[in-house]
Design an enzyme around this catalytic site. Structure first.
Site, PDB file in Angstrom:
ATOM      1  N   HIS A   1      -5.831 -25.104  38.752  1.00 57.07           N
ATOM      2  CA  HIS A   1      -6.376 -24.066  37.886  1.00 57.07           C
ATOM      3  C   HIS A   1      -5.270 -23.395  37.098  1.00 57.07           C
ATOM      4  CE1 HIS A   1      -4.948 -20.683  40.382  1.00 57.07           C
ATOM      5  NE2 HIS A   1      -5.155 -21.498  41.394  1.00 57.07           N
TER       6      HIS A   1
ATOM      7  N   THR B   1      -9.385 -27.301  36.591  1.00 56.57           N
ATOM      8  CA  THR B   1      -9.382 -28.726  36.275  1.00 56.57           C
ATOM      9  C   THR B   1     -10.000 -29.490  37.440  1.00 56.57           C
ATOM     10  OG1 THR B   1      -7.383 -28.469  34.951  1.00 56.57           O
ATOM     11  CG2 THR B   1      -7.965 -30.697  35.614  1.00 56.57           C
TER      12      THR B   1
ATOM     13  N   ASP C   1       8.207 -28.198  25.581  1.00 59.00           N
ATOM     14  CA  ASP C   1       8.300 -27.960  27.030  1.00 59.00           C
ATOM     15  C   ASP C   1       8.414 -29.283  27.780  1.00 59.00           C
ATOM     16  OD1 ASP C   1       8.492 -26.333  29.271  1.00 59.00           O
ATOM     17  OD2 ASP C   1       6.330 -26.257  29.596  1.00 59.00           O
TER      18      ASP C   1
END
Length: 523
Positions: A70, A76, A188
């Site tokens: 989550h 998810t 990222d």
């Protein structure tokens, strides 16, 4: 909004690029100074008031199952595709938590990014997006092989063999190269954001988390600090970053893969940042003595602090260490090469002549990456680039939309022998990365730039005179405009120092590269 869709564990999951991501076991909290300070401005969250334009029949197609993880805005799950029983990953985002418009924009951007990268073998595959009154559902490929970080930690000494590391790094570079062609910066890159499709040792690697990713206009820079401290590039900390920052992060990952340690470490984030800005990676400690010179050369060229001198993703894919076992067809067209081709037409005549002279001094080994780029653009493999091949290559840099007349102008500027085609020698002169040549081997730069200078300095007196300039260029009429650009001390001739300065810097007329007309604003 990036979430790692792992059936084993979910790390670094986040539903908002404006919020801190969950801490991983090997990295400090990712940083994002974009965090909104705005107050909630209405009783109905923006997400609840927004029609995203997605399909409304999610539950007709999928059945939600096991929870994977989550983030701030949702959870998810593993889900089953009703028609065929396929397992997928579904991120369910709560509209009621999307209070501000920026949260809605983030959801739309993530879907847009996944669509843009759809089909790339090393990006998690996007299936569809749905919505109902309460949620947005993003349906993607399920990756069940775990994080790259976990595999690193499971290795003896927490490090990969060179051969296995090169396979992993090659896949990450292909993702970065594809992002950059779409005008997208990942921002990222770290092991936690890459998952393996399956638990098999030869499983493909998949980039899964684009929560901090963003589109950038050509020639522009990001001025915020985002990313994860161990992997953040120096220019990010200086608030002037672009696609080059992704390559730095991959350099950090490569260092970790090869030796099991981080190249920049301190107990605090501020300390890490100081290390990144001030110090070079240590290649003297174990096990670097047992690691090949080629691998060390590769890492060093990715961890160059000046982003102009750093290898691009496409260049890195041409490096001998990472290319071994890979195919030339894996190498994407390099956005920096395309940018150099576009810029060449804007350079003064003198700088064009100087670059051609410099290019003629280089050997094949020094320009192997440009050979790969030339071969990628030369579709019919006849040894020259035609106008149509030039047009097709420039069109791959998606944020740019050049008119055919502009493409013809670029080819004409590069085509020094005026035969309507660009051969490899002409291509190298226009595509050359001068800053990299100087940074990677200063002694060789001194020799090459002097050799180029001496092609003009016919009497070898250490200066290029107006008459020598006229003889080399074959130009008629006044030579003064060419001379004035390089003759900084106004003594009527060009010294070696002034010649090198000319090579390093764009001409006066092209210091401000315009953004392309008609650029698609992808935000």
């Amino acid at each position: 909004m990036g979430v790692c869709f792992s059936a084993i564990r979910v790390t670094g999951a986040s539903s908002s690029r404006r919020s801190s991501q969950t801490k991983s076991k090997a990295a400090p909290t990712p940083i994002d100074t974009k965090a909104s300070t705005k107050r909630r401005t209405g009783s109905i969250p923006c997400g609840k008031r927004t029609d995203f334009g997605y399909s409304k029949d999610f539950h007709d197609h999928y059945t939600i199952g096991k929870l994977l993880g989550h983030g701030q805005f949702g959870y998810t799950y593993v889900a089953i595709h009703r028609p065929n029983g396929d397992r997928v990953a579904v991120k369910r985002l709560d509209k009621s938590k999307m209070v501000l418009p920026i949260a809605v924009e983030d959801v739309k951007r993530e879907v847009q990014i996944l669509i843009a990268l759809s089909g790339h073998e090393n990006v998690v595959q996007f299936h569809n997006a749905f919505e109902d009154d309460d949620y947005v559902y993003i349906v993607m490929e399920l990756c069940e092989g775990g994080e790259l970080l976990d595999r690193i930690l499971s290795k003896k000494g927490n490090r990969y063999s060179e051969k296995d590391a090169a396979v992993v790094v090659r896949q990450m570079l292909k993702v970065a190269g594809e992002c950059h062609l779409h005008g997208l910066v990942h921002r990222d890159m770290k092991p936690e954001n890459f998952l393996f499709k399956s638990a098999q040792l030869d499983s493909p690697l998949k980039a899964t988390d684009f929560g901090l990713s963003d589109f950038i206009k050509p020639g522009k820079r990001f001025h915020d600090i985002v990313g994860s401290a161990y992997y953040v590039a120096p220019e990010v900390l200086k608030r002037r970053s672009g696609p080059e920052s992704d390559v730095w992060s991959i350099g950090v990952i490569t260092y970790i893969l090869l030796c099991g340690r981080r190249p920049f470490w301190d107990r605090t984030e501020d300390g890490i940042f100081k290390e990144v800005l001030r110090n070079k990676p240590d290649f003297s400690r174990k096990p670097w003595a047992t690691i090949s010179d080629s691998a060390k050369d590769f890492v060093k060229k990715l961890l160059v602090k000046d982003p102009r001198a750093r290898l691009t993703a496409a260049q890195a894919l041409s490096h001998a260490w990472v290319r071994e076992g890979g195919n030339a067809t894996d190498i994407p067209v390099d956005i920096s090469v395309l940018n150099n081709l576009r810029q060449f037409v804007r350079y003064s005549r003198l700088k064009q002549f100087a670059l051609r002279a410099l290019a003629s001094t280089l050997d094949e080994a020094e320009i192997s990456d440009l050979r790969d780029q030339f071969d990628a653009i030369d579709v019919d493999k006849n040894g020259v680039i035609s106008l149509e091949e030039m047009r097709q290559a420039l069109a791959k840099d998606l944020p740019w939309k050049l008119k055919d007349s502009r493409v013809a102008e670029i080819l004409e500027a590069i085509d020094s022998n005026t035969d309507g085609l660009v051969d490899f020698t002409e291509f190298v002169a226009a595509a050359l990365h001068v800053h990299q040549l100087e940074e990677h081997d200063s002694e060789k730069w001194q020799l090459r730039s002097r050799a180029a200078f001496e092609k003009f300095d016919l009497d070898k007196d250490g200066y290029i005179t107006p008459e020598e300039l006229r003889m080399h260029t074959g130009l008629r009429g006044s030579i003064d405009p060419l001379l004035d650009e390089a003759d900084i001390d106004r003594d009527g001739k060009i010294s070696l120092h002034e010649f090198r300065r000319l090579l390093r810097t764009a001409s006066i007329s092209s210091q401000r590269a315009p953004s392309p007309a008609g650029h698609r604003n992808l935000r």
